[in-house]
Each structure stands twice: as C-alpha cells, then as structure tokens.
Design a protein around this motif. Structure first.
Motif, PDB file in Angstrom:
ATOM      1  N   ILE A 104      39.193  41.472  48.202  1.00  0.00           N
ATOM      2  CA  ILE A 104      39.418  41.184  46.868  1.00  0.00           C
ATOM      3  C   ILE A 104      39.748  39.888  47.053  1.00  0.00           C
ATOM      4  CG2 ILE A 104      40.834  41.580  44.612  1.00  0.00           C
ATOM      5  CD1 ILE A 104      41.041  44.458  45.463  1.00  0.00           C
TER       6      ILE A 104
ATOM      7  N   HIS B 158      40.887  35.623  36.997  1.00  0.00           N
ATOM      8  CA  HIS B 158      39.522  35.940  37.443  1.00  0.00           C
ATOM      9  C   HIS B 158      39.577  36.854  38.702  1.00  0.00           C
ATOM     10  CE1 HIS B 158      38.239  32.288  35.290  1.00  0.00           C
ATOM     11  NE2 HIS B 158      39.340  31.718  35.661  1.00  0.00           N
ATOM     12  N   GLN B 159      38.599  37.727  39.016  1.00  0.00           N
ATOM     13  CA  GLN B 159      38.839  38.561  40.165  1.00  0.00           C
ATOM     14  C   GLN B 159      37.264  38.937  40.649  1.00  0.00           C
ATOM     15  OE1 GLN B 159      41.679  41.616  40.687  1.00  0.00           O
ATOM     16  NE2 GLN B 159      40.142  43.139  40.974  1.00  0.00           N
TER      17      GLN B 159
ATOM     18  N   LYS C 272      32.684  40.941  39.516  1.00  0.00           N
ATOM     19  CA  LYS C 272      33.386  39.756  39.223  1.00  0.00           C
ATOM     20  C   LYS C 272      33.687  39.897  37.668  1.00  0.00           C
ATOM     21  CE  LYS C 272      31.532  35.517  39.358  1.00  0.00           C
ATOM     22  NZ  LYS C 272      32.113  34.418  38.421  1.00  0.00           N
TER      23      LYS C 272
ATOM     24  N   SER D 222      44.615  35.388  47.036  1.00  0.00           N
ATOM     25  CA  SER D 222      44.886  34.897  45.910  1.00  0.00           C
ATOM     26  C   SER D 222      45.070  33.425  45.671  1.00  0.00           C
ATOM     27  CB  SER D 222      46.510  35.269  45.488  1.00  0.00           C
ATOM     28  OG  SER D 222      46.729  36.746  45.739  1.00  0.00           O
TER      29      SER D 222
ATOM     30  N   THR E  84      46.500  43.338  38.671  1.00  0.00           N
ATOM     31  CA  THR E  84      45.177  43.860  38.534  1.00  0.00           C
ATOM     32  C   THR E  84      44.490  43.939  39.828  1.00  0.00           C
ATOM     33  OG1 THR E  84      44.717  42.860  36.486  1.00  0.00           O
ATOM     34  CG2 THR E  84      42.735  43.586  37.726  1.00  0.00           C
ATOM     35  N   ALA E  85      44.484  43.312  40.937  1.00  0.00           N
ATOM     36  CA  ALA E  85      44.169  43.180  42.327  1.00  0.00           C
ATOM     37  C   ALA E  85      44.825  44.636  42.953  1.00  0.00           C
ATOM     38  CB  ALA E  85      44.378  41.949  43.093  1.00  0.00           C
TER      39      ALA E  85
ATOM     40  N   GLU F 125      41.394  37.327  44.002  1.00  0.00           N
ATOM     41  CA  GLU F 125      41.859  37.054  42.560  1.00  0.00           C
ATOM     42  C   GLU F 125      42.324  35.483  42.402  1.00  0.00           C
ATOM     43  OE1 GLU F 125      45.105  36.194  41.494  1.00  0.00           O
ATOM     44  OE2 GLU F 125      45.958  37.357  43.099  1.00  0.00           O
ATOM     45  N   LYS F 126      41.866  34.842  41.293  1.00  0.00           N
ATOM     46  CA  LYS F 126      41.993  33.595  41.111  1.00  0.00           C
ATOM     47  C   LYS F 126      42.739  33.298  39.764  1.00  0.00           C
ATOM     48  CE  LYS F 126      37.607  32.411  43.164  1.00  0.00           C
ATOM     49  NZ  LYS F 126      36.304  31.920  42.849  1.00  0.00           N
ATOM     50  N   HIS F 127      44.081  32.742  39.787  1.00  0.00           N
ATOM     51  CA  HIS F 127      44.794  32.516  38.566  1.00  0.00           C
ATOM     52  C   HIS F 127      44.961  30.913  38.488  1.00  0.00           C
ATOM     53  CE1 HIS F 127      44.742  36.887  38.511  1.00  0.00           C
ATOM     54  NE2 HIS F 127      45.204  36.700  36.995  1.00  0.00           N
TER      55      HIS F 127
ATOM     56  N   SER G 188      47.853  39.429  42.314  1.00  0.00           N
ATOM     57  CA  SER G 188      47.981  39.925  40.725  1.00  0.00           C
ATOM     58  C   SER G 188      48.085  41.358  40.438  1.00  0.00           C
ATOM     59  CB  SER G 188      46.582  39.560  40.014  1.00  0.00           C
ATOM     60  OG  SER G 188      45.686  40.205  40.550  1.00  0.00           O
TER      61      SER G 188
ATOM     62  N   THR H 265      43.375  47.506  41.536  1.00  0.00           N
ATOM     63  CA  THR H 265      42.011  47.838  41.788  1.00  0.00           C
ATOM     64  C   THR H 265      42.092  48.262  43.418  1.00  0.00           C
ATOM     65  OG1 THR H 265      41.228  45.971  40.522  1.00  0.00           O
ATOM     66  CG2 THR H 265      39.655  46.702  42.331  1.00  0.00           C
TER      67      THR H 265
END
Lengths: 268, 268, 268, 268
Positions: D153, D218-219, D233, D209, D168-169, D155-157, D166, D172
């Motif tokens: 995974i 974004h993930q 995505k 991350s 959410t990651a 994930e981008k923030h 995150s 998931t």
C-alpha cells in the motif's frame, strides 16, 4: 553514410543485444567482434549457444590485430573493466572512437584514457548507464529540486531484488541534494505509528521501496508544492532500453574530440 | 533584507492570492496597492467582500502617484493587458522592477517594454504562466523529445471544461515538435474500430483529453522506447500553485538588467 | 495430494508455458500431453525447438487413447476451437475435469458441453481470458459503475498493435454499461478543437488508446465524482500472467459439478 | 416523489455541506434542521457566519419536537456520538429513517439502535465513512487479496498530517488480511541498506506513507503477480466526495427494514 562498427564482448548479455541492434540498423555495418575466446571464428559459428544472429562477421582474439586490420569508425566495448581499459586505450591509439559501457574503471584509468583521448583528438564516451530514460529522469529531478524542494522517491522492483533502496534511488537523491536547499521533508512533529511508514531518509529526502512479483524496475520522483505536484517516472522493462543509449553514443561520439563520462553529459 | 512590494489588481483572484502570499512571507513588505477603484482607501477597507486580509496598506488609483510616493523594490502586476502595459511602463520609468502575470500583450507592447527595460537596466519579468511545475513539465518534455521521439499526451480536466484538447497540451506538443524528428506515432497500418480512439493528432503526436467530475487540471506526457518508458506528469489543484512562481520571479527579477518573457527562461 | 494433469497443445505459446508451470508446481504431476503431431514421443524429444523442459512425459496423438490409458484429475486444453471442443467432450465422457483456455466456441458447442458436464456431474471451466488481474479489473469496474457513473477508459499498448480500441476496453465498457445509468460523459457543450481529442465513445463512455514502443498491455478505468476519483489499473507484462489463472482453475474445477464459463464466475 | 429531509448539525463542516447538497438536489426537500443552538431561528438567520445558503428552513433545538411536528422521510445526523445517539433513537421511535455519519458509537449504543430499528421495521444506516470511492477501494482490495496475495500500500497525504500510516491504510491492510493467505511480502533475504526503505509492515503487508505539500488524501493498493500487476487507487480532493455517499444512503435507507453499519454493506 554507413558507420563501420567493432563490438567487444559479443557473448555477454549486453554484447549479444548490441550485435543484434547493429545488425538491424541500416546505417550501421558490423565489421568485426573482439572475443578472448573464439578467435578466428565467425559470429555465425557461435550463434547457436548465445542467441546471436547468424552473421558472417570475423572474431578477433587480439584487439590490436583487430584495430590494425579493420578500418572502423566506432568501437563498442561491453566487456569488463580490465579488458575494457586495454581495448579502449588501443582503440584511441588507432583513432577509432570508443563507446564504452563498462563501469568500474579506476580514477587512474579514467585519467589515462582522458589524456589519450585529448592528445589524439579522438572522441570517447564512457557510460555506466545506457538507459536514456533513466538518465533523463535523474537530470530532470536534479533540475526540479532547485525550484520544488519538497520531494520523495518511490522505487518499485521485482521481489527477487535483495537490497532496498535501489542504487538509482540513492543516486537520484544525491543528485537532487546538490541543487536543493536543505529541508527535512514532512511535518516536524510527524510520528510513525508503525515503524518505517515514512520510508528511508537521506538528506531529508524520503525513499520508499516497493517489491512485488511481476514488476521489473520502476522509479517515481514526486515533487509537491502548494496547489500542485510534479512527477517524473521511469519504467524499465528489459535490456532493449540500453540500446537506444548505445545508438545515441555512436551518433554523438563522432562530434567529440575528448572523453565524456556519463550519458547525462551528452544530453543537452 | 525585506523587499518592499506594490501589487496592482488586489481585487482579482490572482491579485487577492498575491496579497495574502506577500502578507505571509516574512521577507516581503506590502507597501501599497494599485486599484482603479478604491483610491484613497486601505486594503482593510475593502477586505470584507474580496477575501483580502485586514491590512493597513494604502490603495492608489493613479499608478504614477503610487510609484512616485512609495519607494518599492518590486511591482507585481496582476491586472489586464491594457492597464498592465501602462503600469509596467511607468514602473520601469521609476526604476521599480516589474513582475507581470498579465498575458495578451501585443508584439509592439512587448518590444516597447523590452526597450525601456534595457535602456534603464531595470529587470522585468513577464510570465503568462506562473505554475513552476507546469513550466518544468513542458521544458522537460521538450528536452526528452530530442532523445525519445515516440510520445503521446494525456490531459485530464474537470467535466465543466468546454474545449479539448487543453491549451497546455497543444503548447507542449508544439514545444516538443521543435526538438523532435518528424515521426508519425503508432503503427502505420493502425485502424480505429471506433472513431477517435487514437485521440487528436498534431505533427504526428497524439493527444487524449479526459473529462471527469472531481478532476482539476492534470497532464501526463508519456515517452516510449524499446524496453522503457518515461512519464512527466503535472497535477494542478488550485491557484496556490501560481504563488510559488510569483515568489521565484520576485527573487530572480533583482538579478536581471533586461526583460525576460516566460518563466521557462529564468529556470536554468 | 498431487494432482495428475494432462495438457493438450504443448507446442503452442500458452501450452509450453503451462508445461513449465505444471512441472515447477510441487503439487502437480504432468502425466501426459496430447499433440496431433509427435504421437509416441516424449516431451524431452521435442523440447529443443519449443522451449519445453526435458521431461519424460508421453505424448499421445489420439486424445481418446490418452484419456483411456492415463488416470488424470484435470485436463488442460490450450489448443484451437475445433480440436478443443472434441478434447473437452472426450475428457468429460471419461470423467476428467477440463480447464479450457480456447476461446471461440460456438453457442451450440457450449450448450453441448454444458449438458455433458451437468449429466456427468463433472466440473468444467472454459476461460477465454486467464489473466486474473484483468478479470478482476473488469469485475471491479462493473461494480463501481453502479455508484460512480462518470467513467473513462485509457488503454495503452505497444505500437505494433493494429486495432484501437482494444477488445478488453470495449468489453469493459459493455460490462459497465450493464450496471450504469445512461449518461453522456463530459460537458454537453464540449467541443473538440482537434478531432478525436475526446477519444472513442461507446454508450457515452469515452475510450482513449495510447500506442508506444516499450509498452505491453495496460488499461486504466478512471471514475470521477465531485471531490474524488477512483482508478482501477491492470498491467500485463507477459504470458506468465495467465498461469496464475490456470492454477486457480485447476484448484476450483474440483469443487464444481457443472460447466462454468469465464474466470469472473469463479472469482467470488 | 420528493423526499422530505431533516438535518442535524447544520453548522458543522459536513452538516453545512449536506444542507447545500439537499438544497441543490431537485428530488430532495429540506424541511427542518436540528441545532442545539439557534432554536426558533431559520437557516437564513445563521447563514452569514457558516457558509450556509439563505434558506427559510426552521431550526429546532429539541429533536423530539422536531420529529413530532415535521413529517419527514429521512433524518440525516452529522453531529457527535452523544447527541447522535439520542437523535437516532428518537428518529427511529417516530418512524423517520436515519442516515448517520457520526462515528464512535459504543457497542451497547449500536446494539440498542439495532434492536429499535428491527422492532419498528425502520431502516437505518450508520456510516463512519461516506466516501463511496474509498469504500469501494477497500472492498475491491479485500476481494483481490484472495487471488493475488502479494500486495503493498502507498498512501499519500499533505505534509501537515502528523500520523503515518493513515487510518485508511491500516484498515485496508486489515481487511485484506481477512482474505489473504499468510505471506511475508518481498524476498526472505531482503536487506534495508537505509532503515525504513521497505516501509511499515503489518501482517506481512508493507505500507508506505508519502507526505508532500499540495497533496490531499490519496491511496494506492498495488498487487503483483508473475507477469502482471493490478492497482486500485483512490484520490480524495475535498468534502464534496462525502455527499455522494450521503445521497446513496438516503436512496438505500428506504428499502431497508433494519440497521446497516458501514457503507460497504449497502454496496452490492
């Protein structure tokens, strides 16, 4: 006008690929190969076991004899540092322009070749990486880092790769760092609730290494700035990618009168 | 040292954004604004209706009075071509370096400003696009097209955009074409079983326009070559992206003694 | 427990790949091959010219003899529709569960095989596409289209592909259309300033086809909605991708007592 | 037929967004709001300071009075757990179907609401995450993990986010783990030459991350398998994304006769 080319190392992976490439290119003419085994044979004699095309091209065991007897424009060396140095020196002495894919020359060896190239006014290119796309990616990343100092790297490789991060990622970070103001990427108070989430770090630049079956070799350099993002991505699928770089060097070496090290220095 | 700045057009979208940016930047000092309405007032008097911060900064209706009375380092113009031309001319006469975001000047106007800038040795930057990331994307694409002539463009925008392809995509293609050997992209015998599948075409370069709700403004330039791919992507989310370019111009204009047109010409 | 497997079509590209896969998998045992040439030989006799491993596995020219003599669990057919139909019928009659990669059966042929499978209670899978990732992509796209009706497809292939758009893209659009409210994607007044910019269109869904050297077979399905985007992407690099699907079918066919058409119907 | 809707929490960020959404949707009719301040006023009385539209919609301080006096079809709660629980209980008692975006209910509270919903046969949806795209991404990832166990995974923030990875990651990864064979991702002998390069790890799944200015949320979930890759995505740009989920729930809650927890359970 057709360019007459000699290739050293035709049995290696890169060398075999180069033999095929030169054979296919209408403006190139493969006139000889140098191979420390198989002297006196022809490429077609050794093609069975090496994936080489059935070409009637003579193989020389002795490089000096080859350069003496064959009137070539360009010499392409895809061997190993020891042999590569001797070959390149000889080619320069005989006024044949070398394109050398061998990496790992010592500083002394490079200096000697530079002198020889300059003295004879014979162009020479030594390129540790022939992948034009990868070299462009690194150059662009270096330039962008001047204006967009917030940057992270994601590199993705097949899951048989042992080391993380990749050498290309570390080199890209180092090249960007030359141009980039010192900056620790991310929030000063950020906290990893799972160790390693924010990746590896070098000079404040974060690098993330993905390993999955099916992947080959991929890298993304991601720049962020308020309201925008810029991404430079390179995907490498197979060795065919190096041949574009070899062709570029064969074209460019003719206009040179000295030694150039690194593909990035002939991309203008 | 703090830079003293005058902004023209503080009620426009870009202008209001610039007022906020200059206010936040510790090394900048907003000393005046030029606005054909609201002369004699202060920014804090008009902040209610324009999203402007409550700053005690005088507003001048007459640009010449402003340049005479206020001792500024840089003048930022974010108005329209007619006013922008007059403002820039006056600023140059008073030795204040202009950074101009207005596009649409005529060739005659540009030539006049170039002369004035040169005569006075006063630097000036006129930039139709302040998005550093977008300008870098176009520059990199232009360079890469020299070495990797197989290229297509995908641009993605929100579904309220009426025209396809985007102006940026067409401009990128034109810039690449300056550097690229003539080449028809795709197989010579390729066939569209559904019309339009292969996108628009200009100089043999294909452009694909995606329109979806949720998107803002995005462009990918995809280069392909045997065994590899290189992608340059820009994502634009909001007007904040332009402010990095304005800051860059404010920094660079000080070292100039002539007019430079286009952000790309100060990115080295 | 080891599964005893018969493969038909060992000299084809898919068949040769399957022979290697079955050979490597510890829980599989390749007990015979069916090949209309080379009857009476062994795989090792024909390995030289076909990239096959040197296995001592008997080859049968007559499928019925093969099914009679060899006690197999699963029969994998990677031939052509004509032969494939006969093979599959015979395998069902002999109670050997078929996994069939041949596409292009007629409706009558499928109905006949369905009857036979049901009558004998012998499971059978016919899969025109063994790429698990591609089938999942299409299934997910179909589901997402229910909730996010704004969608476009970008498919990217090598530049030797003649047709655009790809069959997979057209099929994906058709599958989404089953679930999607009727909707014309993009602004009603949008205008192409260069023909084809907005791509091909089927049922209001736009499809864009990119063709570049270096690419293999790639597809992105992009959904947009106010404030968000969802993208489902499949990258196919080589035929190895199909073998995961073949293995999945070999595992699943054992639990079936009827014929299932399409990998999507065994992915739950 | 128009749906009559009551919203609780109109001054909150999500609530204000919901008021605007209901106001714009032709088939919805906003008939009242519940707000512990501002009882007796109208939405237009409080619009100045909250970005609300100027609607003549009554505000109730007492939820029971509101449900008694106003004949609504659906009640949308976007408040906090304490108030949210009381509101939802009352709405169910009065036969008004609740759509609740509040997260953080205790197990006891959920059980009580479930009983009440069942007893009255009144549908109710409680959704901690209204972003349809994000929920679909997690569902698809969970399904794909069954067939493609090699997964990572990214994930981008934005770089103001403090925690990595995150929520959410992590969620998931946990959802995929329910479906995935136990597998340590990457080569067993892989080695980090820079600490953290391979990211965080949970159940053998690696999470990376990225934090950059300009990004929102974004993930990407990347699956790899020999010869292929599948990527799912999600990009989240702003709160508008949640409103699609609220609309979906308003539509679906009518067909329910019990409580459903989580958007994923109404996506079929």
């Amino acid at each position: 006008m057709t360019k007459k080319i000699i290739i050293a190392g035709p049995r290696g992976k890169m060398g075999a690929e180069a033999v095929q490439m030169v054979d296919k290119e209408p403006s190139y003419d493969l006139i000889a190969c140098i191979d420390r085994k198989n002297g006196g044979k022809s490429i077609k004699d050794i093609q069975d076991t090496n994936g080489l095309p059935a070409l009637d091209v003579p193989i020389f065991e002795n490089p000096e004899t080859c350069f003496q007897e064959m009137d070539a424009d360009v010499f392409v060396d895809l061997t190993v540092p020891g042999a590569g140095f001797e070959h390149t020196k000889l080619a320069l002495l005989y006024g044949i322009r070398p394109v050398v894919g061998t990496s790992g020359f010592s500083d002394d060896q490079l200096a000697a070749l530079q002198d020889l190239s300059m003295t004879h006014g014979t162009g020479c290119i030594i390129a540790p990486n022939f992948a034009v796309g990868a070299v462009l990616m690194m150059q662009f990343a270096k330039t962008a880092a001047k204006y967009l100092p917030d940057v992270e790297i994601i590199e993705k490789h097949h899951d048989q790769k042992l080391d993380a991060p990749s050498g290309t990622a570390v080199k890209t970070a180092a090249m960007m760092q030359e141009n980039r103001e010192n900056k620790q990427q991310g929030h000063p108070d950020e906290k990893e609730t799972l160790d390693g989430a924010r990746g590896a770090e070098t000079d404040g630049i974060h690098i993330h290494s993905v390993r999955l079956p099916g992947l080959v070799a991929h890298q993304e350099v991601l720049f962020g700035s308020p309201g925008q993002g810029l991404t430079i991505k390179h995907d490498s699928y197979n060795r065919a990618s190096f041949m574009e770089g070899v062709k570029l060097c064969i074209r460019k070496v003719e206009d040179l009168d000295r030694l150039v090290y690194g593909l990035e220095n002939i991309l203008d």
